[in-house]
Design a protein around this motif. Sequence first.
Motif, PDB file in Angstrom:
ATOM      1  N   LYS A 149     -33.907 -43.344 104.162  1.00 24.63           N
ATOM      2  CA  LYS A 149     -32.530 -43.694 104.630  1.00 24.63           C
ATOM      3  C   LYS A 149     -31.906 -42.007 104.443  1.00 24.63           C
ATOM      4  O   LYS A 149     -30.994 -42.021 105.264  1.00 24.63           O
ATOM      5  CB  LYS A 149     -31.694 -44.300 103.568  1.00 24.63           C
ATOM      6  N   HIS A 150     -32.086 -41.055 103.630  1.00 21.43           N
ATOM      7  CA  HIS A 150     -31.603 -39.958 103.511  1.00 21.43           C
ATOM      8  C   HIS A 150     -32.745 -38.817 103.511  1.00 21.43           C
ATOM      9  O   HIS A 150     -32.814 -38.204 102.387  1.00 21.43           O
ATOM     10  CB  HIS A 150     -30.775 -39.909 102.384  1.00 21.43           C
ATOM     11  N   PRO A 151     -33.400 -38.514 104.400  1.00 26.04           N
ATOM     12  CA  PRO A 151     -34.517 -37.961 104.308  1.00 26.04           C
ATOM     13  C   PRO A 151     -34.131 -36.312 104.092  1.00 26.04           C
ATOM     14  O   PRO A 151     -34.950 -35.576 103.434  1.00 26.04           O
ATOM     15  CB  PRO A 151     -35.190 -37.702 105.646  1.00 26.04           C
ATOM     16  N   ASP A 152     -32.889 -35.872 104.216  1.00 28.48           N
ATOM     17  CA  ASP A 152     -32.398 -34.579 104.260  1.00 28.48           C
ATOM     18  C   ASP A 152     -32.322 -34.430 102.589  1.00 28.48           C
ATOM     19  O   ASP A 152     -32.123 -33.023 102.056  1.00 28.48           O
ATOM     20  CB  ASP A 152     -31.167 -34.113 105.095  1.00 28.48           C
ATOM     21  N   HIS A 153     -32.111 -35.240 101.739  1.00 26.53           N
ATOM     22  CA  HIS A 153     -32.048 -35.385 100.278  1.00 26.53           C
ATOM     23  C   HIS A 153     -33.177 -35.542  99.513  1.00 26.53           C
ATOM     24  O   HIS A 153     -32.973 -35.913  98.412  1.00 26.53           O
ATOM     25  CB  HIS A 153     -30.722 -36.107 100.013  1.00 26.53           C
ATOM     26  N   GLU A 154     -34.330 -35.644 100.224  1.00 28.93           N
ATOM     27  CA  GLU A 154     -35.551 -36.009  99.644  1.00 28.93           C
ATOM     28  C   GLU A 154     -36.061 -35.262  98.129  1.00 28.93           C
ATOM     29  O   GLU A 154     -36.048 -36.051  97.087  1.00 28.93           O
ATOM     30  CB  GLU A 154     -36.769 -35.875 100.591  1.00 28.93           C
ATOM     31  N   ASP A 155     -35.915 -34.270  98.160  1.00 30.22           N
ATOM     32  CA  ASP A 155     -36.052 -33.500  96.831  1.00 30.22           C
ATOM     33  C   ASP A 155     -35.381 -33.941  95.684  1.00 30.22           C
ATOM     34  O   ASP A 155     -35.753 -34.254  94.673  1.00 30.22           O
ATOM     35  CB  ASP A 155     -36.037 -32.047  97.127  1.00 30.22           C
ATOM     36  N   ASN A 156     -33.930 -33.850  95.835  1.00 29.27           N
ATOM     37  CA  ASN A 156     -33.079 -34.551  94.836  1.00 29.27           C
ATOM     38  C   ASN A 156     -33.059 -35.995  94.634  1.00 29.27           C
ATOM     39  O   ASN A 156     -32.857 -36.249  93.534  1.00 29.27           O
ATOM     40  CB  ASN A 156     -31.573 -34.134  95.262  1.00 29.27           C
ATOM     41  N   ILE A 157     -33.486 -36.926  95.541  1.00 24.54           N
ATOM     42  CA  ILE A 157     -33.859 -38.237  95.254  1.00 24.54           C
ATOM     43  C   ILE A 157     -34.940 -38.489  94.342  1.00 24.54           C
ATOM     44  O   ILE A 157     -34.904 -39.146  93.418  1.00 24.54           O
ATOM     45  CB  ILE A 157     -33.871 -38.808  96.773  1.00 24.54           C
ATOM     46  N   ARG A 158     -36.096 -37.497  94.783  1.00 27.87           N
ATOM     47  CA  ARG A 158     -37.308 -37.989  94.028  1.00 27.87           C
ATOM     48  C   ARG A 158     -37.036 -37.344  92.407  1.00 27.87           C
ATOM     49  O   ARG A 158     -37.832 -37.829  91.521  1.00 27.87           O
ATOM     50  CB  ARG A 158     -38.322 -37.009  94.756  1.00 27.87           C
ATOM     51  N   LEU A 159     -36.212 -36.423  92.171  1.00 29.89           N
ATOM     52  CA  LEU A 159     -35.837 -35.878  90.942  1.00 29.89           C
ATOM     53  C   LEU A 159     -35.400 -37.223  89.841  1.00 29.89           C
ATOM     54  O   LEU A 159     -35.443 -37.019  88.870  1.00 29.89           O
ATOM     55  CB  LEU A 159     -34.693 -34.757  91.001  1.00 29.89           C
ATOM     56  N   PHE A 160     -34.697 -37.886  90.572  1.00 28.30           N
ATOM     57  CA  PHE A 160     -34.048 -38.975  89.849  1.00 28.30           C
ATOM     58  C   PHE A 160     -34.940 -39.719  88.840  1.00 28.30           C
ATOM     59  O   PHE A 160     -34.741 -39.893  87.929  1.00 28.30           O
ATOM     60  CB  PHE A 160     -33.421 -40.106  90.664  1.00 28.30           C
TER      61      PHE A 160
END
Length: 201
Positions: free
Chosen positions: A64-75
């Motif tokens: 849904k938010h591929p541009d935020h992938e790195d920060n999403i995966r950090l969660f």
Amino acid sequence: MINTIIFDLGGVLIDWNPYHLYRKVFNNDDEIRDFLASVCTPDWNEEQDAGRSLKNGTDILVAKHPDHEDNIRLFYNRWEEMLGGAIDETVTIFKQLKDSGKYKIYALTNWSEETFVLTKARYEFLSWFDGIVVSGTEKIRKPYPEFYKILLDRYHVNPEEALFIDDSARNVEGAENLGISSIHFTSAAELKNELISRGIL
């Protein structure tokens, strides 16, 4: 007469806060606030609390938010960095209640089953409970009445003899709708005063 105390965990006994992690990533709290309000939202996190796997939750959000992938995966990759430690003043109250020998004490928590394994290994006081009911294990969460009823039924708790403590007004309302007296937690000092005024502590 109260003979059972039911604690929430996050925000009451354990300082869990995504800001602890994301302050290492973003430039300021405004950026964190925007990210948590629009990407890794409370509603999204609650789906993992209700039993969705961390992998599925992460994959859905990355799509849904591929541009935020790195920060999403950090969660979840660095989820333990969101744990700020025990809320010692509340743990002290818990110990006083436990040591009194007057009460059965349980935890009812909205928590992913996968991350709760990590949490349980970290905090020794979690072994003091007479029982813990975890939403991720049960596949349902607060404030749904069925989740509270799992604890009541499993441990043969009479709601009229129980006191529930939670930092979420929504969850407190859910307990009160089932006839469970409740305290909306705002601080350990306020909790202590309330317990003393009720003759519990």
